[in-house]
Design a protein around this motif. Sequence first.
Motif, PDB file in Angstrom:
ATOM      1  N   ALA A  19       0.837  -1.195   0.000  1.00 41.37           N
ATOM      2  CA  ALA A  19       0.000   0.000   0.000  1.00 41.37           C
ATOM      3  C   ALA A  19       0.874   1.248   0.000  1.00 41.37           C
ATOM      4  CB  ALA A  19      -0.922  -0.021   1.216  1.00 41.37           C
ATOM      5  N   LYS A  20       0.463   2.248  -0.777  1.00 40.93           N
ATOM      6  CA  LYS A  20       1.248   3.494  -0.888  1.00 40.93           C
ATOM      7  C   LYS A  20       0.882   4.442   0.247  1.00 40.93           C
ATOM      8  CE  LYS A  20       1.261   3.214  -5.960  1.00 40.93           C
ATOM      9  NZ  LYS A  20       2.671   3.198  -6.391  1.00 40.93           N
ATOM     10  N   ARG A  21       1.854   5.243   0.675  1.00 44.41           N
ATOM     11  CA  ARG A  21       1.630   6.132   1.814  1.00 44.41           C
ATOM     12  C   ARG A  21       2.447   7.402   1.676  1.00 44.41           C
ATOM     13  NH1 ARG A  21       4.136   3.478   6.957  1.00 44.41           N
ATOM     14  NH2 ARG A  21       2.911   1.643   6.425  1.00 44.41           N
ATOM     15  N   GLY A  22       2.083   8.398   2.476  1.00 41.09           N
ATOM     16  CA  GLY A  22       2.839   9.644   2.487  1.00 41.09           C
ATOM     17  C   GLY A  22       2.918  10.259   1.104  1.00 41.09           C
ATOM     18  N   ALA A  23       4.119  10.658   0.703  1.00 38.32           N
ATOM     19  CA  ALA A  23       4.301  11.310  -0.595  1.00 38.32           C
ATOM     20  C   ALA A  23       3.929  10.385  -1.753  1.00 38.32           C
ATOM     21  CB  ALA A  23       5.748  11.756  -0.744  1.00 38.32           C
ATOM     22  N   ALA A  24       4.002   9.061  -1.540  1.00 39.62           N
ATOM     23  CA  ALA A  24       3.688   8.101  -2.613  1.00 39.62           C
ATOM     24  C   ALA A  24       2.183   7.807  -2.713  1.00 39.62           C
ATOM     25  CB  ALA A  24       4.450   6.798  -2.396  1.00 39.62           C
ATOM     26  N   GLU A 295       3.250   3.158  12.156  1.00 41.95           N
ATOM     27  CA  GLU A 295       4.337   2.272  12.599  1.00 41.95           C
ATOM     28  C   GLU A 295       3.974   0.800  12.431  1.00 41.95           C
ATOM     29  OE1 GLU A 295       5.456   3.274  16.647  1.00 41.95           O
ATOM     30  OE2 GLU A 295       5.812   5.343  15.966  1.00 41.95           O
ATOM     31  N   ALA A 296       2.698   0.478  12.645  1.00 42.30           N
ATOM     32  CA  ALA A 296       2.258  -0.923  12.590  1.00 42.30           C
ATOM     33  C   ALA A 296       1.743  -1.310  11.196  1.00 42.30           C
ATOM     34  CB  ALA A 296       1.175  -1.159  13.640  1.00 42.30           C
ATOM     35  N   ASN A 297       1.895  -0.413  10.210  1.00 41.81           N
ATOM     36  CA  ASN A 297       1.429  -0.688   8.838  1.00 41.81           C
ATOM     37  C   ASN A 297      -0.060  -1.001   8.764  1.00 41.81           C
ATOM     38  OD1 ASN A 297       4.057  -0.430   7.649  1.00 41.81           O
ATOM     39  ND2 ASN A 297       4.546  -2.432   8.529  1.00 41.81           N
ATOM     40  N   VAL A 298      -0.859  -0.351   9.593  1.00 43.14           N
ATOM     41  CA  VAL A 298      -2.317  -0.510   9.522  1.00 43.14           C
ATOM     42  C   VAL A 298      -2.840   0.457   8.454  1.00 43.14           C
ATOM     43  CG1 VAL A 298      -4.495  -0.318  10.771  1.00 43.14           C
ATOM     44  CG2 VAL A 298      -2.431  -1.095  11.968  1.00 43.14           C
ATOM     45  N   ILE A 299      -3.624  -0.058   7.514  1.00 38.12           N
ATOM     46  CA  ILE A 299      -4.205   0.796   6.481  1.00 38.12           C
ATOM     47  C   ILE A 299      -5.445   1.477   7.055  1.00 38.12           C
ATOM     48  CG2 ILE A 299      -5.277   0.823   4.187  1.00 38.12           C
ATOM     49  CD1 ILE A 299      -3.554  -1.677   3.526  1.00 38.12           C
ATOM     50  N   GLY A 300      -5.577   2.767   6.812  1.00 35.37           N
ATOM     51  CA  GLY A 300      -6.765   3.513   7.233  1.00 35.37           C
ATOM     52  C   GLY A 300      -7.796   3.492   6.114  1.00 35.37           C
ATOM     53  N   VAL A 301      -8.965   2.900   6.377  1.00 32.98           N
ATOM     54  CA  VAL A 301     -10.023   2.856   5.358  1.00 32.98           C
ATOM     55  C   VAL A 301     -11.031   3.962   5.670  1.00 32.98           C
ATOM     56  CG1 VAL A 301     -11.848   1.482   4.289  1.00 32.98           C
ATOM     57  CG2 VAL A 301      -9.710   0.374   5.004  1.00 32.98           C
ATOM     58  N   PRO A 327      -1.106   4.633   5.163  1.00 32.94           N
ATOM     59  CA  PRO A 327      -1.687   4.370   3.842  1.00 32.94           C
ATOM     60  C   PRO A 327      -3.216   4.443   3.924  1.00 32.94           C
ATOM     61  CG  PRO A 327      -0.530   2.410   4.692  1.00 32.94           C
ATOM     62  CD  PRO A 327      -0.438   3.471   5.742  1.00 32.94           C
ATOM     63  N   ILE A 328      -3.822   5.162   2.978  1.00 32.56           N
ATOM     64  CA  ILE A 328      -5.268   5.377   2.999  1.00 32.56           C
ATOM     65  C   ILE A 328      -5.940   4.596   1.876  1.00 32.56           C
ATOM     66  CG2 ILE A 328      -7.058   7.127   2.560  1.00 32.56           C
ATOM     67  CD1 ILE A 328      -5.839   7.167   5.359  1.00 32.56           C
ATOM     68  N   ALA A 329      -7.029   3.897   2.239  1.00 33.63           N
ATOM     69  CA  ALA A 329      -7.882   3.230   1.248  1.00 33.63           C
ATOM     70  C   ALA A 329      -9.290   3.802   1.386  1.00 33.63           C
ATOM     71  CB  ALA A 329      -7.898   1.720   1.488  1.00 33.63           C
ATOM     72  N   LEU A 330     -10.118   3.549   0.367  1.00 34.98           N
ATOM     73  CA  LEU A 330     -11.495   4.046   0.382  1.00 34.98           C
ATOM     74  C   LEU A 330     -12.483   2.897   0.230  1.00 34.98           C
ATOM     75  CD1 LEU A 330     -11.184   7.202  -1.911  1.00 34.98           C
ATOM     76  CD2 LEU A 330     -11.768   7.212   0.532  1.00 34.98           C
ATOM     77  N   GLY A 331     -13.663   3.078   0.816  1.00 36.25           N
ATOM     78  CA  GLY A 331     -14.750   2.131   0.633  1.00 36.25           C
ATOM     79  C   GLY A 331     -16.067   2.871   0.601  1.00 36.25           C
ATOM     80  N   SER A 332     -17.098   2.181   0.110  1.00 39.12           N
ATOM     81  CA  SER A 332     -18.430   2.796   0.041  1.00 39.12           C
ATOM     82  C   SER A 332     -19.164   2.695   1.370  1.00 39.12           C
ATOM     83  CB  SER A 332     -19.262   2.109  -1.038  1.00 39.12           C
ATOM     84  OG  SER A 332     -19.503   0.747  -0.666  1.00 39.12           O
ATOM     85  N   ASP A 333     -18.781   1.691   2.200  1.00 39.62           N
ATOM     86  CA  ASP A 333     -19.558   1.347   3.400  1.00 39.62           C
ATOM     87  C   ASP A 333     -20.995   1.013   3.018  1.00 39.62           C
ATOM     88  OD1 ASP A 333     -19.957   0.737   6.060  1.00 39.62           O
ATOM     89  OD2 ASP A 333     -20.353   2.799   6.669  1.00 39.62           O
ATOM     90  N   ALA A 366      -8.586   4.000  -3.888  1.00 41.62           N
ATOM     91  CA  ALA A 366      -9.714   3.197  -4.367  1.00 41.62           C
ATOM     92  C   ALA A 366      -9.282   2.010  -5.223  1.00 41.62           C
ATOM     93  CB  ALA A 366     -10.668   4.088  -5.173  1.00 41.62           C
ATOM     94  N   THR A 367      -7.954   1.878  -5.433  1.00 39.32           N
ATOM     95  CA  THR A 367      -7.465   0.769  -6.271  1.00 39.32           C
ATOM     96  C   THR A 367      -6.424  -0.043  -5.482  1.00 39.32           C
ATOM     97  OG1 THR A 367      -5.898   2.325  -7.340  1.00 39.32           O
ATOM     98  CG2 THR A 367      -7.984   1.915  -8.476  1.00 39.32           C
ATOM     99  N   LEU A 368      -5.153   0.318  -5.616  1.00 35.41           N
ATOM    100  CA  LEU A 368      -4.084  -0.497  -5.001  1.00 35.41           C
ATOM    101  C   LEU A 368      -4.235  -0.594  -3.478  1.00 35.41           C
ATOM    102  CD1 LEU A 368      -1.366  -2.019  -5.763  1.00 35.41           C
ATOM    103  CD2 LEU A 368      -0.246  -0.006  -4.793  1.00 35.41           C
ATOM    104  N   ASN A 369      -4.431   0.550  -2.813  1.00 40.11           N
ATOM    105  CA  ASN A 369      -4.486   0.509  -1.355  1.00 40.11           C
ATOM    106  C   ASN A 369      -5.726  -0.228  -0.864  1.00 40.11           C
ATOM    107  OD1 ASN A 369      -2.135   1.951  -1.457  1.00 40.11           O
ATOM    108  ND2 ASN A 369      -2.810   3.575  -0.071  1.00 40.11           N
ATOM    109  N   ALA A 370      -6.836  -0.075  -1.584  1.00 42.24           N
ATOM    110  CA  ALA A 370      -8.050  -0.814  -1.208  1.00 42.24           C
ATOM    111  C   ALA A 370      -7.832  -2.316  -1.399  1.00 42.24           C
ATOM    112  CB  ALA A 370      -9.241  -0.338  -2.026  1.00 42.24           C
ATOM    113  N   ALA A 371      -7.058  -2.680  -2.422  1.00 43.91           N
ATOM    114  CA  ALA A 371      -6.765  -4.099  -2.649  1.00 43.91           C
ATOM    115  C   ALA A 371      -5.954  -4.668  -1.483  1.00 43.91           C
ATOM    116  CB  ALA A 371      -6.015  -4.279  -3.969  1.00 43.91           C
ATOM    117  N   PHE A 372      -4.953  -3.926  -1.022  1.00 47.33           N
ATOM    118  CA  PHE A 372      -4.168  -4.417   0.123  1.00 47.33           C
ATOM    119  C   PHE A 372      -5.014  -4.433   1.394  1.00 47.33           C
ATOM    120  CE2 PHE A 372      -0.454  -3.814  -2.635  1.00 47.33           C
ATOM    121  CZ  PHE A 372       0.203  -5.011  -2.373  1.00 47.33           C
ATOM    122  N   ALA A 373      -5.895  -3.460   1.565  1.00 44.73           N
ATOM    123  CA  ALA A 373      -6.777  -3.450   2.746  1.00 44.73           C
ATOM    124  C   ALA A 373      -7.732  -4.642   2.726  1.00 44.73           C
ATOM    125  CB  ALA A 373      -7.568  -2.145   2.799  1.00 44.73           C
TER     126      ALA A 373
END
Length: 422
Positions: A19-24, A295-301, A327-333, A366-373
Amino acid sequence: MEIIIHSAEQLLSVTGARAKRGAAQGDLGIIENGAVAMRGGDIVAVGPSEAIRGMATRETQLIDASGCVVLPGFVDAHTHVVFAGDRVNEFEMRLRGASYLELLKAGGGIMNTVRATRAASVEQIIVETRARLDRMLAFGTTTVEAKTGYGLDTATELKQLEAIYVLDAAHAIDLVPTFIGAHAIPVEYAGRADAFVNMVTDEMLGAVKAWEEKRQTKGPFLRLPFCDVFCDDGAFDAEQSRRILSRARALGFPLKIHADEFANLGGAALAAELGATSADHLMVTRRDEMKKMAEANVIGVLLPGTTFGLGKHDFANGRAFVEENVPIALGSDLNPGTSWNESMPMIIAMATRYEKLTTAEAIVAATLNAAFATGVGERVGSLEAGKQADVLIASVPDYRHLAYRYGTNPIRHVIKAGRVVV
Ligand SMILES: [Zn+2]
């Protein structure tokens, strides 16, 4: 080659091994005049059109994406798509001033959906859910995380899991299951939350694991569903959530948590402590807790559709999470109570305006980071050789239009596992 999509104004490859984070977070990997070649359900090559078109044979289906953007299929990282009935009456009550927690205390809210889902046959649940999946697919969603949690008893939780597996096999969209038996305290346990937590840890988790082991016949590749908990006011406190998630982790379940939607009970920090894959909602998370997640590599959805759906204004601070390297991911909930939203482009439009993500950051989310989440980042979420060919063609001249325009459907083609499905 079976299919080659070529001449895209921009091809968003979104490549990345994690999952990408920060500047990436906003790194789209844009290829101008890009193309993608597919065979046997997978992506074979991605690159400039001149190079990729040379791979065509007489049998190749060529799709011209001139004037369009090509991108990975959307992954919806958080849904409650499997349910029966609706709660339109409750929506009307809320328009007249009732709050979510007031509705819950009045025996409405989530318990309405629990009653309807308990009463419905698995076939009925499948029919109702399939119609939603069809519309999600038309808006470009090719993978969804799908939660249980409208049973709150072992039999109905397993019925929801059954519906998820049947739909995963039958529908173009891939469904990834999450067990959330601790979604609410059922009426039969009113005032006895700890007894219900004991039931989840001592009975439900074991039953779900046994059911999965019987159902899946892939031997050593058995992967359990995620285990999730609703850690919030009116649901489960941090200690109860810790008991459930710790037990689940000991049994081998990967973890998720609903945290900080209404009140901060420490759910985000708990996700970091237990090594959860993701913590979701995060409207009232503090900066020190964001640091722990990073620090714990938890993705924020993040789920802007829920705040919007409730007619509220306290959107999650997406910008702060990016600044803190989460790293941020998105969902519709997608759920019948607070967010009946089937459109990831609409979620992207909201995330940019209200959660202060750039358009590029929201598309990665909504793509790569959501896939890792969702636990499938090795297989989908980007356009790169070897991944499943889940590809969208959007009728927009550059990617920024995907957030700029809203309420219309920009998706012209959906390719799922190398097959044109829309
Ligand atoms: Zn949820």
